[in-house]
Design an enzyme around this catalytic site. Structure first.
Site, PDB file in Angstrom:
ATOM      1  CE  LYS A 218      -2.221  -1.480   3.690  1.00  0.00           C
ATOM      2  NZ  LYS A 218      -1.765  -2.885   3.772  1.00  0.00           N
ATOM      3  CB  THR A 219       3.737   2.317   2.101  1.00  0.00           C
ATOM      4  OG1 THR A 219       2.983   2.182   3.305  1.00  0.00           O
ATOM      5  CG2 THR A 219       4.642   3.529   2.203  1.00  0.00           C
TER       6      THR A 219
ATOM      7  CG  ASP B 256       0.075   3.427   6.875  1.00  0.00           C
ATOM      8  OD1 ASP B 256      -0.866   2.759   6.390  1.00  0.00           O
ATOM      9  OD2 ASP B 256       1.109   2.907   7.322  1.00  0.00           O
TER      10      ASP B 256
ATOM     11  CB  THR C  99      -4.604  -3.250   8.352  1.00  0.00           C
ATOM     12  OG1 THR C  99      -4.797  -2.560   9.596  1.00  0.00           O
ATOM     13  CG2 THR C  99      -3.184  -2.997   7.849  1.00  0.00           C
TER      14      THR C  99
ATOM     15  NE  ARG D  78       5.930  -4.451   5.497  1.00  0.00           N
ATOM     16  CZ  ARG D  78       4.925  -3.767   6.056  1.00  0.00           C
ATOM     17  NH1 ARG D  78       4.423  -4.178   7.202  1.00  0.00           N
ATOM     18  NH2 ARG D  78       4.429  -2.709   5.458  1.00  0.00           N
TER      19      ARG D  78
END
Length: 346
Positions: free
Chosen positions: A69-70, A114, A163, A223
């Site tokens: 997302k980032t 975020d 999230t 990640r």
């Protein structure tokens, strides 16, 4: 490209993980692997915005941690040739915090928020006119003498990530032009990501099967795949000659506590508590969290999504319940409680 970051001083472990992963992030949209349908939508939106010399559509990305997302927010800013300002919902505790962020934006800049579901309701009121009309309504005084001062801000793009999409209010959600749920990555996609990471980290891999092993244990998350690759690289450089071999991967992952399905110690503890303390369930999440001395939100956001995906956990109206596959994996007895048992309605 000038880039400003509005990060809190106590950003926490998630932010530090973001910084460690930054070197491995794709720098162009062509380098991005996976999420093909979203990438195609973004290509169209970015191209159309450039032709009209306008900011890109506001976007809301939701899904489990570590899916990009980032990264997508930074890629949108890069493709638009603009700057990006990064902040988070908990940091914007007052309306004035958001005003400061919005007034510092230049034309067509990207503001990335975020964990937007943690944005206070009072701050949301400032977001609505900013997203639609590029203005900020600031209340002055209160009571009978109350009035509102309008502050203009430059046309910008708001990219929000969360999230927990269910906690976002409907008025805020409806103002985003692009909304997308990020899915878990497939093994071939993770292998492609790992190959690129190996190139950036100058890591030698003896056999392609090594990357396949890492990908199968990465829980469908880039990640995690990159984190495991780093740990294996460190193990190979200290315990071997720096080359990643199949036995090196096996030994390093064993040391990390990651089994052949990608479950770690926290996952196994969660499953074992339900299996032994609560006889396989059903049991409420709060009870499990109290038994483990863990935060219920952490279990719900970090542990449960993957267990649900691989069919180890079922959510019923009476609580969490293990499946036969989970009991077999743990080597414990399954109590044979069917989800379709009339005495155990799901």
């Amino acid at each position: 490209m000038a880039t400003d970051r509005l990060l809190s001083a106590g950003a926490g472990p998630d932010t530090r993980e973001e910084q460690r992963n930054w070197a491995l992030r794709p720098t162009t949209i062509d380098e991005y692997v996976g999420q093909e349908d979203l990438i195609e939508r973004l290509r169209i939106a970015i191209s159309a915005a450039k032709k009209r010399n306008e900011p890109c559509e506001h976007g809301l990305f939701h899904g489990p941690p570590g899916l990009g997302k980032t990264t997508l927010a930074h890629l949108i800013a890069s493709e638009m040739g603009s700057g990006i300002h990064v902040t988070s919902g908990p940091v914007l505790s007052k309306g004035t915090d958001l005003v400061a962020a919005l007034t510092s934006l230049r034309e067509r800049d990207v503001l990335f928020i975020d964990e937007v579901h943690r944005l206070p309701a009072s701050v949301e009121e400032f977001v609505y006119p900013a997203m639609e009309d590029y203005r900020i309504d600031v209340p002055v005084d209160s009571g009978l003498s109350a009035r509102t001062v309008q502050i203009k801000c430059k046309p910008f793009t708001l990219i929000a990530a969360t999230t927990r999409a269910g906690l976002i209010s409907s008025p805020l959600r409806s103002r985003f032009g692009i909304t997308h749920h990020l899915r878990y990555y497939t093994e071939p996609e993770l292998i492609r990501i790992l190959k690129r990471s190996c190139s950036l980290l100058s890591v030698d891999v003896e056999h392609p099967g090594c990357l396949s092993t890492i990908a199968t244990r990465a829980r469908g998350t880039p990640r995690i795949a990159n984190r495991l690759l780093r740990r294996i690289r460190d193990y190979a450089s200290v315990k071997g000659d720096g080359i990643i071999r199949p036995d090196t991967v096996t030994q390093a992952l064993k040391l990390e506590g990651v089994d052949n399905l990608g479950l770690d110690d926290l996952d196994r503890t969660y499953l074992r508590v339900i299996a032994t303390t609560y006889s396989g369930g059903p049991v409420g999440l709060e009870a499990v969290a109290a038994t483990m001395n863990e935060d219920a939100g952490t279990l719900e956001d970090v542990v449960e999504p993957f267990l649900l995906q691989i069919g180890f956990l079922a959510r019923t109206r009476r609580g969490r319940q293990l499946t036969k596959a989970a009991c077999d994996h743990l080597g414990v007895k399954w109590h044979g409680q069917s989800l379709f048992d009339p005495e155990n309605p799901a």
